[in-house]
Structures are given as C-alpha cells and as structure tokens.
Design a protein around this motif. Sequence first.
Motif, mmCIF file in Angstrom:
data_model
loop_
_atom_site.group_PDB
_atom_site.id
_atom_site.type_symbol
_atom_site.label_atom_id
_atom_site.label_comp_id
_atom_site.label_asym_id
_atom_site.label_seq_id
_atom_site.Cartn_x
_atom_site.Cartn_y
_atom_site.Cartn_z
ATOM 1 N N THR A 63 0.829 -1.207 0.000
ATOM 2 C CA THR A 63 0.000 0.000 0.000
ATOM 3 C C THR A 63 0.861 1.253 0.000
ATOM 4 N N ILE A 64 0.518 2.173 -0.895
ATOM 5 C CA ILE A 64 1.194 3.473 -0.943
ATOM 6 C C ILE A 64 0.464 4.429 -0.007
ATOM 7 N N HIS A 65 1.211 5.087 0.850
ATOM 8 C CA HIS A 65 0.651 6.102 1.748
ATOM 9 C C HIS A 65 1.244 7.451 1.359
ATOM 10 N N LEU A 66 0.380 8.414 1.088
ATOM 11 C CA LEU A 66 0.815 9.768 0.750
ATOM 12 C C LEU A 66 1.112 10.499 2.058
ATOM 13 N N ALA A 67 2.373 10.475 2.467
ATOM 14 C CA ALA A 67 2.766 11.014 3.763
ATOM 15 C C ALA A 67 2.793 12.540 3.786
ATOM 16 N N LYS A 68 3.257 13.132 2.701
ATOM 17 C CA LYS A 68 3.343 14.592 2.620
ATOM 18 C C LYS A 68 3.165 14.989 1.162
ATOM 19 N N TYR A 69 2.468 16.111 0.954
ATOM 20 C CA TYR A 69 2.248 16.550 -0.411
ATOM 21 C C TYR A 69 1.938 18.042 -0.450
ATOM 22 N N SER A 70 2.200 18.609 -1.613
ATOM 23 C CA SER A 70 1.805 19.970 -1.935
ATOM 24 C C SER A 70 1.671 20.041 -3.447
ATOM 25 N N PHE A 71 0.467 20.361 -3.898
ATOM 26 C CA PHE A 71 0.180 20.512 -5.323
ATOM 27 C C PHE A 71 -0.269 21.956 -5.511
ATOM 28 N N HIS A 72 0.611 22.786 -6.061
ATOM 29 C CA HIS A 72 0.398 24.232 -6.161
ATOM 30 C C HIS A 72 0.235 24.620 -7.620
ATOM 31 N N TRP A 73 -0.886 25.292 -7.940
ATOM 32 C CA TRP A 73 -1.176 25.726 -9.303
ATOM 33 C C TRP A 73 -1.418 27.219 -9.293
ATOM 34 N N GLN A 74 -0.736 27.957 -10.177
ATOM 35 C CA GLN A 74 -0.884 29.411 -10.255
ATOM 36 C C GLN A 74 -1.018 29.841 -11.706
ATOM 37 N N ASP A 75 -1.629 31.015 -11.894
ATOM 38 C CA ASP A 75 -1.791 31.510 -13.262
ATOM 39 C C ASP A 75 -0.461 32.086 -13.770
ATOM 40 N N ALA A 76 -0.469 32.551 -15.003
ATOM 41 C CA ALA A 76 0.760 33.042 -15.647
ATOM 42 C C ALA A 76 1.354 34.258 -14.937
ATOM 43 N N GLN A 77 0.518 34.985 -14.180
ATOM 44 C CA GLN A 77 0.997 36.149 -13.442
ATOM 45 C C GLN A 77 1.436 35.789 -12.010
ATOM 46 N N GLY A 78 1.350 34.533 -11.642
ATOM 47 C CA GLY A 78 1.779 34.096 -10.322
ATOM 48 C C GLY A 78 0.685 34.098 -9.270
ATOM 49 N N LYS A 79 -0.556 34.369 -9.673
ATOM 50 C CA LYS A 79 -1.677 34.381 -8.719
ATOM 51 C C LYS A 79 -2.163 32.954 -8.496
ATOM 52 N N LEU A 80 -2.384 32.614 -7.241
ATOM 53 C CA LEU A 80 -2.826 31.277 -6.884
ATOM 54 C C LEU A 80 -4.137 30.910 -7.561
ATOM 55 N N LYS A 81 -4.164 29.739 -8.159
ATOM 56 C CA LYS A 81 -5.417 29.152 -8.634
ATOM 57 C C LYS A 81 -5.914 28.198 -7.541
ATOM 58 N N TYR A 82 -5.115 27.186 -7.208
ATOM 59 C CA TYR A 82 -5.425 26.282 -6.101
ATOM 60 C C TYR A 82 -4.135 25.684 -5.560
ATOM 61 N N ARG A 83 -4.152 25.317 -4.277
ATOM 62 C CA ARG A 83 -3.061 24.537 -3.701
ATOM 63 C C ARG A 83 -3.667 23.529 -2.740
ATOM 64 N N TRP A 84 -3.312 22.285 -2.954
ATOM 65 C CA TRP A 84 -3.719 21.209 -2.075
ATOM 66 C C TRP A 84 -2.486 20.803 -1.273
ATOM 67 N N ASP A 85 -2.617 20.690 0.056
ATOM 68 C CA ASP A 85 -1.471 20.250 0.846
ATOM 69 C C ASP A 85 -1.927 19.683 2.185
ATOM 70 N N ASN A 86 -0.979 19.105 2.884
ATOM 71 C CA ASN A 86 -1.260 18.588 4.221
ATOM 72 C C ASN A 86 -0.294 19.156 5.250
ATOM 73 N N ALA A 87 0.108 20.416 5.040
ATOM 74 C CA ALA A 87 0.903 21.107 6.059
ATOM 75 C C ALA A 87 0.054 21.204 7.326
ATOM 76 N N PRO A 88 0.665 21.089 8.483
ATOM 77 C CA PRO A 88 -0.115 21.039 9.730
ATOM 78 C C PRO A 88 -0.597 22.407 10.221
ATOM 79 N N HIS A 89 -1.338 23.089 9.395
ATOM 80 C CA HIS A 89 -2.043 24.294 9.818
ATOM 81 C C HIS A 89 -3.501 24.115 9.394
ATOM 82 N N HIS A 90 -4.368 24.985 9.766
ATOM 83 C CA HIS A 90 -5.808 24.845 9.510
ATOM 84 C C HIS A 90 -6.338 23.541 10.124
#
Length: 136
Positions: A63-90
């Motif tokens: 079994t594969i366990h996704l222990a840590k991840y960050s998937f960051h997507w931004q537009d051509a000007q650098g503005k965030l579109k979406y970011r998925w992560d499991n950093a220990p905040h929120h």
Amino acid sequence: MNSIILDRFDALESQLLENPIVISYKIIRREVAYNEGKLRFKATFIDGSMAEFFEYLVITGETIHLAKYSFHWQDAQGKLKYRWDNAPHHLDLPNAPHHRHNPDESVNGIIQLPDIFRILKEIESLLLDERKTLNY
C-alpha cells in the motif's frame, strides 16, 4: 528500490508527456528507496499557468501512503489558482491536515485525499473547458 513507487513515478511522467495541456515540465527531484519515494516537478500549461507538485510516499506492505504533499497551481501572473497540501495548519478543518487553498484566499477541508493523477486531470478539464469557452 521499490518497484511500486518507480512504476507510479514512471506513469506520472508518461502522463506529463502525453497530456495535451502540458507544454513543458521539469523533474526537480526524484528519489526512490526501499520503502519510500519523493517526487517534485514543475509543469507549464497551455494557458501559461504553472504548477509545482511534490509528494512523499511511504510503502507499507503493498500500500502506498501519501505522507506529505503539496500541489500548487498558479496563473501566468503568479496568482494562486489552487493549492492542495497537508501542512499542519488549519487544523480546525474537517479531515485536517488535508486542505485546499482557493484563489479568494479561503481554505477548505478536503475529505478525499488528493491524488496527483486526479489533480492533473482536474487541471486538464478546467483548462480545456476554458479553452472551449474562449474559442482558442
């Protein structure tokens, strides 16, 4: 080296090569050990937007366990579109620490763990729909 992780990373690179929305990509880090693997890459898409993906996988049995991840997507000007992560905040969100940052700076808890393949498909779907709307 772990063949499960190697196969996953190879499949992901194949998807990047064949995906119609990916203009270019660069593997920044690819490490595979006996029971773990790390992958970081950047991709540029047909609309000029960019993404940086990182995942740290740990194998338990078969079994594969996704222990840590960050998937960051931004537009051509650098503005965030979406970011998925499991950093220990929120930590007050459902299914913390897993969450998604939105363009309006809000943050949502996510129930289903993100999968790098599914995230790429979501981005592809959004960009192809946008392209149809703009007729280009």
